[in-house]
Every structure is written in C-alpha cells, then in structure tokens.
Design an enzyme around this catalytic site. Structure first.
Site, short mmCIF file in Angstrom:
data_model
loop_
_atom_site.label_atom_id
_atom_site.label_comp_id
_atom_site.label_asym_id
_atom_site.label_seq_id
_atom_site.Cartn_x
_atom_site.Cartn_y
_atom_site.Cartn_z
N GLY A 33 0.79 -1.22 0.00
CA GLY A 33 0.00 0.00 0.00
C GLY A 33 0.83 1.27 0.00
O GLY A 33 2.02 1.26 -0.25
N GLU A 37 3.80 6.17 -8.06
CA GLU A 37 3.89 5.93 -9.50
C GLU A 37 4.63 4.65 -9.84
O GLU A 37 4.37 4.02 -10.88
CB GLU A 37 4.55 7.14 -10.18
CG GLU A 37 4.67 7.02 -11.70
CD GLU A 37 3.35 6.79 -12.41
OE1 GLU A 37 3.36 6.13 -13.46
OE2 GLU A 37 2.31 7.26 -11.91
N HIS A 39 4.35 1.80 -8.17
CA HIS A 39 3.28 0.79 -8.12
C HIS A 39 2.34 0.94 -9.31
O HIS A 39 1.89 -0.06 -9.89
CB HIS A 39 2.47 0.93 -6.83
CG HIS A 39 3.26 0.75 -5.57
ND1 HIS A 39 3.55 1.78 -4.72
CD2 HIS A 39 3.81 -0.36 -5.01
CE1 HIS A 39 4.22 1.33 -3.68
NE2 HIS A 39 4.42 0.03 -3.84
N GLY A 149 8.78 -4.58 -8.85
CA GLY A 149 9.71 -3.54 -9.25
C GLY A 149 11.14 -3.93 -8.95
O GLY A 149 11.43 -4.56 -7.93
N ASP A 152 13.80 -3.15 -5.54
CA ASP A 152 14.27 -4.17 -4.61
C ASP A 152 14.71 -5.37 -5.43
O ASP A 152 14.00 -6.37 -5.56
CB ASP A 152 13.18 -4.55 -3.62
CG ASP A 152 13.72 -5.33 -2.43
OD1 ASP A 152 14.81 -5.93 -2.59
OD2 ASP A 152 13.10 -5.34 -1.37
N GLN A 155 14.91 -8.77 -3.67
CA GLN A 155 13.60 -9.40 -3.53
C GLN A 155 13.19 -10.12 -4.81
O GLN A 155 12.68 -11.24 -4.78
CB GLN A 155 12.55 -8.35 -3.17
CG GLN A 155 11.13 -8.89 -3.12
CD GLN A 155 10.14 -7.84 -2.67
OE1 GLN A 155 9.87 -7.71 -1.47
NE2 GLN A 155 9.59 -7.08 -3.60
#
Length: 292
Positions: A33, A37, A39, A149, A152, A155
């Site tokens: 959450g 931009e 996201h 994205g 990260d 990740q």
C-alpha cells in the site's frame, strides 16, 4: 473495480472475472500500500497484459523486525483504491492480519544463501517473511504473471528462486525502477525524509549514474575499487550513513572477487546500495549487463 477483504471473496471474484473470458490470464501486483507511481507502473502493465488484474494491499507484519517501522508504515486506503481504479485494476484484495494469519504461523518459506547478504544481513528474517506471504498470496490468487519492481532487486532474485525451486506456475515479471524527476527512486518511505535529507538522498542515484562514466574512462576498474568510489561519493553527503555498497552477480547474488575487473564480467552485475538518512533507510541499485 471490486474490493474484497476475505480469501473466499477473492477466489470467487477471480473465478467470476475469468469466466467472462473464453481465455483469460490473471496478472497480480502484491503491495504493502501507500501506492506511488512505481506501483502504478506495475498495475498498468498487469492490466494491459492480462484479462484479469489483481492488486493486494497488505502491510505484512512478519517481514518487519522488532525495531522497524511496522506501526508507522504509511497507509492511505482511499487514495490507494482511487489510484488502482485509475490504473485499470479489476480486483483489490485488502485482507486483515487476522485473515492472513488466523493463528501463529508454523510454516515458513525460506530461500537459503541468497537472503543472507545485502538487506538480509541487516534485516534477519525479513526475506523469510516476504517469501512466506508471497507464497500464500500466490496460492490465493493463482496468477499467471506477477509484477515486481526492480528497486528491490534482491527481492526479485529471491522470489524468482522460490518460484523455480517450488515449481510454481507463475511468471515473475521484473519491472524497471521508477524515479522522481531528480533521480530519487520512488519509495513509500520517502515521506519520512526531512527537506535536507530528501535533498542529500540524491547521492544514491547520482553515484549509480556516475558508474557508467567511471567505467567508460577506466573499464578495468575492479569491483572493490568501484565500490570504494561509490562509498566515497555517498560519504560526501553529511547526513548519509551507509549500510552497504555491494557489487554482486545477478540474479545469483554471489559476491564477486575484489580484484575482478568489471570489463571482464561474464554475468549481469548488480550494484546495490542501502543508506540511512536519519531514521529512514533507502535502497537503490543499478544492473549492468554482462560484457559480450
């Protein structure tokens, strides 16, 4: 756009949306959450590339350490929902902690080795929380594609390994870092920065941008020399406190020898940074393609 808060509602909504199409794929964007931009770029791509697009918003407590910012992590549900609808999302999943973890979790998904360095070194258990919750969400949503994205990058690499090792039938789609006009990588945590911290935080993107110039002049620059040069540049900002500057192979995240010349890289190389400005921890990175 449909907003659901239970797993049963989520599964029903996805099935109903899929049944409207003769052939449909599900695109999924998991988030915590406070959308920006970065996201939005993931959501627009998921909506464009799939007949059904799903967004999840869940601040996952098991990926936060005891001294991290779980309680003050920024939240704005109505703003998030408006942005999701504007991006063409079909279904938003907004579960509670009790919905995701109705009892103490006895099962965890752990990716070894790759989670011990970079952010994993200073945030023990963080990636176990990420892989566990993403695995749970993948089982709930059963997406064909999931969008993450590259800000990260660790990740992304860890989740790709999880998907590969567990034979999950989902394609992970890495998406480019989205930046402010002045170069700062977009992050929900940027709101924590003071005016001075925000100005000085530009050293992250500036140092990564200079890498190409340095390598053009000195192509035989070693990994150790390159990392030292980046540290020196960042340390020119009085408010910057470096957590790490690392140059590693990607996506394996394996360390490269200190004397390894960058001009001879036969694998993609990730230059990853984590720097604190006051109480705010920022990450950024640049991916260099292998030299052919």
């Amino acid at each position: 756009m449909l907003v659901v808060r239970t797993i049963a509602e989520l599964r029903t909504a996805i099935q109903e949306n899929k049944s409207k199409q003769e052939k449909s794929t599900v695109g999924f964007v998991p988030t915590m959450g406070y959308l920006h931009e970065g996201h939005a770029s993931l959501m627009r791509r998921a909506a464009a590339e799939n007949e059904v697009s799903v967004l999840s918003i869940f601040v996952n407590p098991i990926q936060f350490g005891p001294n991290e910012d779980l309680d003050r992590y920024p939240r704005d549900e109505q703003r998030d929902l408006a942005l999701a609808e504007n991006c063409g999302i079909d279904i938003v999943f907004l579960p509670s902690v009790e919905m995701m973890y109705p009892q103490e979790t006895k099962t965890k998904v752990v990716v070894a080795q790759m989670t011990a360095s970079l952010c994993g070194a200073s945030r023990p258990g963080h990636f176990d929380g990420v892989t566990t919750v993403v695995s749970k969400l993948f089982h709930m949503v059963q997406p064909d594609r999931a969008y993450f994205g590259m800000k990260d990058a660790q990740q992304v690499a860890v989740l790709q390994q999880m998907v590969y090792d567990l034979n999950m039938s989902v394609e992970l789609v890495p998406c480019p870092i989205v930046r402010e006009e002045d170069g700062l990588a977009l992050s929900s945590r940027n709101v924590y920065l003071s005016e001075d911290e925000r100005a000085q935080a530009l050293v992250l993107s500036q140092s990564l941008q200079l890498v190409q110039e340095w390598l053009a002049v000195e192509p035989v620059l070693t990994t150790a020399a390159l990392a030292d040069r980046i540290r020196t540049y960042i340390n020119g900002s009085p408010l910057a406190e470096i957590e790490y500057v690392e140059v590693v192979a990607f996506p394996s995240l394996q360390p490269l020898a200190a004397s390894f010349p960058m001009s001879e890289r036969n694998t993609d190389v990730l230059i990853a940074l984590a720097v604190r400005f006051g109480t705010t921890r920022l990450i950024d990175n640049r991916l260099l393609q292998a030299v052919q």
